[in-house]
Every structure is written in C-alpha cells, then in structure tokens.
Design a protein around this motif. Structure first.
Motif, PDB file in Angstrom:
ATOM      1  N   ILE A 130     -27.094  17.915  -7.518  1.00 27.43           N
ATOM      2  CA  ILE A 130     -25.868  17.716  -6.744  1.00 27.43           C
ATOM      3  C   ILE A 130     -25.826  16.257  -6.310  1.00 27.43           C
ATOM      4  O   ILE A 130     -26.744  15.775  -5.647  1.00 27.43           O
ATOM      5  CB  ILE A 130     -25.834  18.643  -5.516  1.00 27.43           C
ATOM      6  N   VAL A 131     -24.769  15.567  -6.720  1.00 26.45           N
ATOM      7  CA  VAL A 131     -24.629  14.152  -6.408  1.00 26.45           C
ATOM      8  C   VAL A 131     -23.442  13.968  -5.461  1.00 26.45           C
ATOM      9  O   VAL A 131     -22.295  14.273  -5.814  1.00 26.45           O
ATOM     10  CB  VAL A 131     -24.422  13.308  -7.678  1.00 26.45           C
ATOM     11  N   VAL A 132     -23.728  13.489  -4.270  1.00 27.39           N
ATOM     12  CA  VAL A 132     -22.687  13.197  -3.289  1.00 27.39           C
ATOM     13  C   VAL A 132     -22.442  11.692  -3.304  1.00 27.39           C
ATOM     14  O   VAL A 132     -23.324  10.913  -2.938  1.00 27.39           O
ATOM     15  CB  VAL A 132     -23.106  13.659  -1.872  1.00 27.39           C
ATOM     16  N   ASN A 133     -21.264  11.287  -3.765  1.00 25.17           N
ATOM     17  CA  ASN A 133     -20.956   9.865  -3.869  1.00 25.17           C
ATOM     18  C   ASN A 133     -20.472   9.331  -2.521  1.00 25.17           C
ATOM     19  O   ASN A 133     -19.500   9.839  -1.944  1.00 25.17           O
ATOM     20  CB  ASN A 133     -19.885   9.653  -4.939  1.00 25.17           C
ATOM     21  N   PHE A 134     -21.149   8.312  -2.047  1.00 30.14           N
ATOM     22  CA  PHE A 134     -20.854   7.685  -0.743  1.00 30.14           C
ATOM     23  C   PHE A 134     -20.312   6.289  -1.017  1.00 30.14           C
ATOM     24  O   PHE A 134     -21.061   5.352  -1.230  1.00 30.14           O
ATOM     25  CB  PHE A 134     -22.144   7.669   0.087  1.00 30.14           C
ATOM     26  N   GLU A 135     -18.991   6.150  -1.014  1.00 29.75           N
ATOM     27  CA  GLU A 135     -18.310   4.909  -1.402  1.00 29.75           C
ATOM     28  C   GLU A 135     -17.429   4.342  -0.301  1.00 29.75           C
ATOM     29  O   GLU A 135     -16.968   3.195  -0.395  1.00 29.75           O
ATOM     30  CB  GLU A 135     -17.448   5.195  -2.642  1.00 29.75           C
ATOM     31  N   GLU A 136     -17.199   5.137   0.743  1.00 31.52           N
ATOM     32  CA  GLU A 136     -16.266   4.758   1.805  1.00 31.52           C
ATOM     33  C   GLU A 136     -16.738   3.502   2.539  1.00 31.52           C
ATOM     34  O   GLU A 136     -17.871   3.444   3.020  1.00 31.52           O
ATOM     35  CB  GLU A 136     -16.111   5.930   2.782  1.00 31.52           C
ATOM     36  N   ALA A 187     -29.715  17.108  -2.111  1.00 31.57           N
ATOM     37  CA  ALA A 187     -28.763  16.353  -2.927  1.00 31.57           C
ATOM     38  C   ALA A 187     -29.213  14.916  -3.072  1.00 31.57           C
ATOM     39  O   ALA A 187     -30.067  14.429  -2.330  1.00 31.57           O
ATOM     40  CB  ALA A 187     -27.362  16.402  -2.309  1.00 31.57           C
ATOM     41  N   THR A 188     -28.610  14.249  -4.036  1.00 28.79           N
ATOM     42  CA  THR A 188     -28.747  12.807  -4.175  1.00 28.79           C
ATOM     43  C   THR A 188     -27.457  12.181  -3.667  1.00 28.79           C
ATOM     44  O   THR A 188     -26.373  12.505  -4.155  1.00 28.79           O
ATOM     45  CB  THR A 188     -28.986  12.415  -5.640  1.00 28.79           C
ATOM     46  N   VAL A 189     -27.569  11.320  -2.671  1.00 26.72           N
ATOM     47  CA  VAL A 189     -26.401  10.631  -2.126  1.00 26.72           C
ATOM     48  C   VAL A 189     -26.313   9.276  -2.817  1.00 26.72           C
ATOM     49  O   VAL A 189     -27.074   8.355  -2.518  1.00 26.72           O
ATOM     50  CB  VAL A 189     -26.498  10.477  -0.597  1.00 26.72           C
ATOM     51  N   SER A 190     -25.415   9.191  -3.786  1.00 23.63           N
ATOM     52  CA  SER A 190     -25.246   7.975  -4.587  1.00 23.63           C
ATOM     53  C   SER A 190     -24.405   7.001  -3.776  1.00 23.63           C
ATOM     54  O   SER A 190     -23.192   7.184  -3.619  1.00 23.63           O
ATOM     55  CB  SER A 190     -24.569   8.333  -5.910  1.00 23.63           C
ATOM     56  N   ASP A 247     -17.089  15.996 -15.976  1.00 20.72           N
ATOM     57  CA  ASP A 247     -16.277  17.219 -16.031  1.00 20.72           C
ATOM     58  C   ASP A 247     -16.584  18.143 -14.861  1.00 20.72           C
ATOM     59  O   ASP A 247     -15.676  18.651 -14.206  1.00 20.72           O
ATOM     60  CB  ASP A 247     -16.449  17.932 -17.381  1.00 20.72           C
ATOM     61  N   THR A 248     -17.869  18.372 -14.570  1.00 21.35           N
ATOM     62  CA  THR A 248     -18.266  19.177 -13.414  1.00 21.35           C
ATOM     63  C   THR A 248     -18.286  18.262 -12.182  1.00 21.35           C
ATOM     64  O   THR A 248     -19.311  18.084 -11.534  1.00 21.35           O
ATOM     65  CB  THR A 248     -19.641  19.820 -13.654  1.00 21.35           C
ATOM     66  N   ASN A 249     -17.130  17.733 -11.866  1.00 19.70           N
ATOM     67  CA  ASN A 249     -17.014  16.642 -10.899  1.00 19.70           C
ATOM     68  C   ASN A 249     -15.682  16.757 -10.181  1.00 19.70           C
ATOM     69  O   ASN A 249     -14.637  16.915 -10.824  1.00 19.70           O
ATOM     70  CB  ASN A 249     -17.108  15.312 -11.667  1.00 19.70           C
ATOM     71  N   ASP A 250     -15.709  16.662  -8.865  1.00 21.84           N
ATOM     72  CA  ASP A 250     -14.460  16.806  -8.114  1.00 21.84           C
ATOM     73  C   ASP A 250     -13.500  15.642  -8.318  1.00 21.84           C
ATOM     74  O   ASP A 250     -12.353  15.689  -7.861  1.00 21.84           O
ATOM     75  CB  ASP A 250     -14.746  17.016  -6.621  1.00 21.84           C
ATOM     76  N   MET A 251     -13.923  14.587  -9.028  1.00 19.65           N
ATOM     77  CA  MET A 251     -13.005  13.487  -9.335  1.00 19.65           C
ATOM     78  C   MET A 251     -11.809  13.976 -10.141  1.00 19.65           C
ATOM     79  O   MET A 251     -10.751  13.335 -10.135  1.00 19.65           O
ATOM     80  CB  MET A 251     -13.739  12.384 -10.120  1.00 19.65           C
ATOM     81  N   MET A 297     -30.346  20.597 -17.862  1.00 20.50           N
ATOM     82  CA  MET A 297     -30.034  19.973 -16.573  1.00 20.50           C
ATOM     83  C   MET A 297     -28.521  19.928 -16.419  1.00 20.50           C
ATOM     84  O   MET A 297     -27.791  19.743 -17.398  1.00 20.50           O
ATOM     85  CB  MET A 297     -30.605  18.552 -16.513  1.00 20.50           C
ATOM     86  N   MET A 298     -28.043  20.098 -15.198  1.00 15.19           N
ATOM     87  CA  MET A 298     -26.611  20.059 -14.921  1.00 15.19           C
ATOM     88  C   MET A 298     -26.351  19.203 -13.689  1.00 15.19           C
ATOM     89  O   MET A 298     -27.069  19.309 -12.689  1.00 15.19           O
ATOM     90  CB  MET A 298     -26.084  21.470 -14.683  1.00 15.19           C
ATOM     91  N   SER A 299     -25.347  18.340 -13.769  1.00 17.40           N
ATOM     92  CA  SER A 299     -24.957  17.510 -12.635  1.00 17.40           C
ATOM     93  C   SER A 299     -23.640  18.010 -12.060  1.00 17.40           C
ATOM     94  O   SER A 299     -22.706  18.341 -12.801  1.00 17.40           O
ATOM     95  CB  SER A 299     -24.786  16.047 -13.061  1.00 17.40           C
ATOM     96  N   ILE A 300     -23.552  18.043 -10.730  1.00 14.68           N
ATOM     97  CA  ILE A 300     -22.320  18.381 -10.026  1.00 14.68           C
ATOM     98  C   ILE A 300     -21.962  17.176  -9.160  1.00 14.68           C
ATOM     99  O   ILE A 300     -22.699  16.832  -8.233  1.00 14.68           O
ATOM    100  CB  ILE A 300     -22.483  19.633  -9.149  1.00 14.68           C
ATOM    101  N   GLY A 301     -20.855  16.509  -9.493  1.00 18.87           N
ATOM    102  CA  GLY A 301     -20.457  15.300  -8.783  1.00 18.87           C
ATOM    103  C   GLY A 301     -19.462  15.598  -7.671  1.00 18.87           C
ATOM    104  O   GLY A 301     -18.460  16.280  -7.897  1.00 18.87           O
TER     105      GLY A 301
END
Length: 329
Positions: free
Chosen positions: A36-42, A99-102, A215-219, A254-258
């Motif tokens: 699970i990758v939580v993108n922190f860009e704010e 999770a990994t906070v990218s 694809d498995t990404n909330d973007m 392996m599966m990534s969820i963005g």
C-alpha cells in the motif's frame, strides 16, 4: 533544461521472467505481497501562490488557471493534508496495515508533523522527488540536486534517510543511475512492467526494482474517470487481488495499491480502502508489507553470489516455483 542527446539511450527488457517467475517464498506462505503506497505530495505541488511560475494542472477541475494564483487548486491539495491524511491513517490503523508513504521532500519539510506521524505509526517514508514534478526535462546536475534535497529533507524531519524512490512520471533516463550513484537507495519503483520485483545492472552494481502500478491506483478517479465511486475502485482492486491470489498458488506475486491524500481521503471514497483491507483479511493468504520490507525479503531470498550465473531480471540461479533451475539467459 532538456537532457543531452548522449543520455537518451537505454536498454529495454520486453521478456522479463519469460513466464517462469521465481518463487519469493513470501512470509507465512503468502500468495501475494500487497504494498500500500500513500503518496504525500501536498505542499510540494506547483502553485503560483507559493511563488512558482505555474499551477499544478491535475486535480478535480480540468480548467487550468495560468500565471495567477488559483485558490481552488490550492485548497484541493490542502484538503489532503488537513483531512485526508487522518482519515487514511485511521483506516490503515484499524486494519493494522503497514504502508509506504511516498513523500516529496518539500512536502515533508513543510508538513513535518505528518511525516513524523507516519513514522510513529510504523509506516515507511520513501522519497517521491523533491517537488511533485516529472524529471524528464531536468538535466543531470538538476536531477542530482533534486535527489539530494529530497533525501536531506526526509532525514532532517524523520531522523532516517529514505531507502526507496519513485519519480512522478515522466521520469528521466538518468534517474536510476543517479540513485545508484547516490549510494543509499535499496530500491526504486520507477517501473510498471511486472508483478514481481527484479534486479537490473547499473554500471557494475546490481539494483533492485519494485514495480509500481497505475491501474490499482486512486489516481484513476482524476485521470480517466475510470472509477465513479468507492465501489468501482474497491471492485477493481479486489478483482486484481483475487486473480493474483489464484496465480499465487503456483507462482506468488506482488501487488501495489496507490493512494493519494486528496483522492482516496474524501469521505465518499475512503470506504474503498476499508473494503479492500477487509477482503484481504478475509482471504488470509496475503502479506501486507512496506516496500522496504518487501525489498529486504527479496534481497535475502536472492543474494548476489560470485558462483551462480545471472539469469533474467538479475536473480542469480533462481528456481521457478515448482520447476527446474532457470538457465542463464
């Protein structure tokens, strides 16, 4: 500044494991390792309000306001750090999901409270550039500086340097080499071409790649309107997980969820994350892990040795699950 022409060549691998992937022997006999990758860009996005020459263009509204402050897009990003963060962290905590906070370096520098909160909760902080920007138009010196600034900012706030990296697309043909030369990265995720980690040769070094997924990404709530609501996103991710789980009976994957704070963090979307995590728990045969833990496991399973030949994707002398030792290719 555009990259010089002499750096524009790279070698592509269109075959990968050629249908015979190695058995990673995930902990507990898991069929799928879920990242699970939580993108922190704010706070790292481009904003005229912050003195940038232009505003970020990717958000809920397609109209881009050029050359002037855009309070609307500013506030959409602010929602992620003000409200979305806490909602996501609560759901992850309820399920005990690491999770990994990218994290973009400037976001960490501006919002140290969030990065420190992630560390306190046991999540990994990896690097997602200095700014939330693509690297394709950066020259080598500029890109090297961006990498150094991201590493320094994360280390200053969290006390530990990042060991993982992901560039906002489009990336640069130089990025991976620069990461290896920097010397402190265990892996990068600047690839979308496999369902398993793999090694690449960078100069005389073996470097680990943990592929990511769009694809498995909330973007896709933004970019394609592929998902109309939480149920759509959850169903798609669950379908992907179920397929990989079936394959994992003989070839673990392996599966990534963005995820993004301002996207999945909305109240009408967050239910998707809860449904996905409940489904994973009910199956009972997936390993939810930080990317650093997946990387360390892969490195332990496939150590580099001097005696064994180098086979596809840099796994030396691996044995495909249930099959004979893979020959040199």
């Amino acid at each position: 500044m555009p990259q010089s022409s002499q750096r524009m060549t790279r070698t592509r691998d269109l075959l990968g494991y050629t249908g015979s992937p190695p058995d990673p022997r995930w902990p507990g006999g898991a069929r799928v390792a879920v990242s699970i990758v939580v993108n922190f860009e704010e706070g790292a996005e481009f904003s005229v309000t912050d003195g940038d020459p232009e505003n970020e263009a990717v958000y809920e509204i397609e109209q881009r306001l050029a050359g002037r402050p855009d309070p609307a897009i500013d506030s959409h990003f602010e929602y992620g750090s003000r409200a979305g963060w806490w909602r996501i962290m609560e759901v992850l905590g309820q399920h005990g999901a690491p999770a990994t906070v990218s994290s973009s370096g400037q976001a960490v520098e501006r919002l140290p409270l969030l990065a420190q909160d992630a560390v306190r909760r046991g999540h990994e902080i990896s690097a997602h550039g200095w700014r939330w920007e693509g690297h394709a138009d950066l020259d080598e010196a500029e890109e090297r500086d961006r990498i150094a600034r991201a590493v320094a900012a994360i280390k200053a706030v969290t006390g530990s340097r990042p060991v993982g990296w992901h560039t906002r697309s489009p990336g640069s043909v130089n990025t991976r080499r620069l990461l290896v030369e920097e010397g402190g990265f265990l892996y990068d995720s600047d690839a979308y071409n496999d369902d398993l980690p793999y090694f690449v040769r960078v100069g005389d070094k073996r470097h680990l790649v943990l592929p990511y997924a769009f694809d498995t990404n909330d973007m896709q709530f933004f970019h394609t309107n592929r998902f109309s609501g939480a149920a759509d996103f959850a169903a798609y991710v669950i379908d992907a997980l179920d397929r990989l789980d079936r394959e994992g009976a003989h070839a673990p994957k392996m599966m990534s969820i963005g995820l993004h704070l301002r996207m999945i963090g909305r109240p009408g979307r967050i239910g998707a994350l809860d449904r996905i995590l409940r489904h994973i728990a009910n199956r009972g045969d997936a390993w939810i892990a930080r990317r650093v833990d997946i990387a360390n496991h892969w490195l332990a399973q496939f150590p580099e040795t001097q005696s064994s030949p180098l086979s596809n994707h840099g796994v030396r002398g691996y044995r495909p699950h249930g099959g004979p030792q893979c020959p040199h290719r």
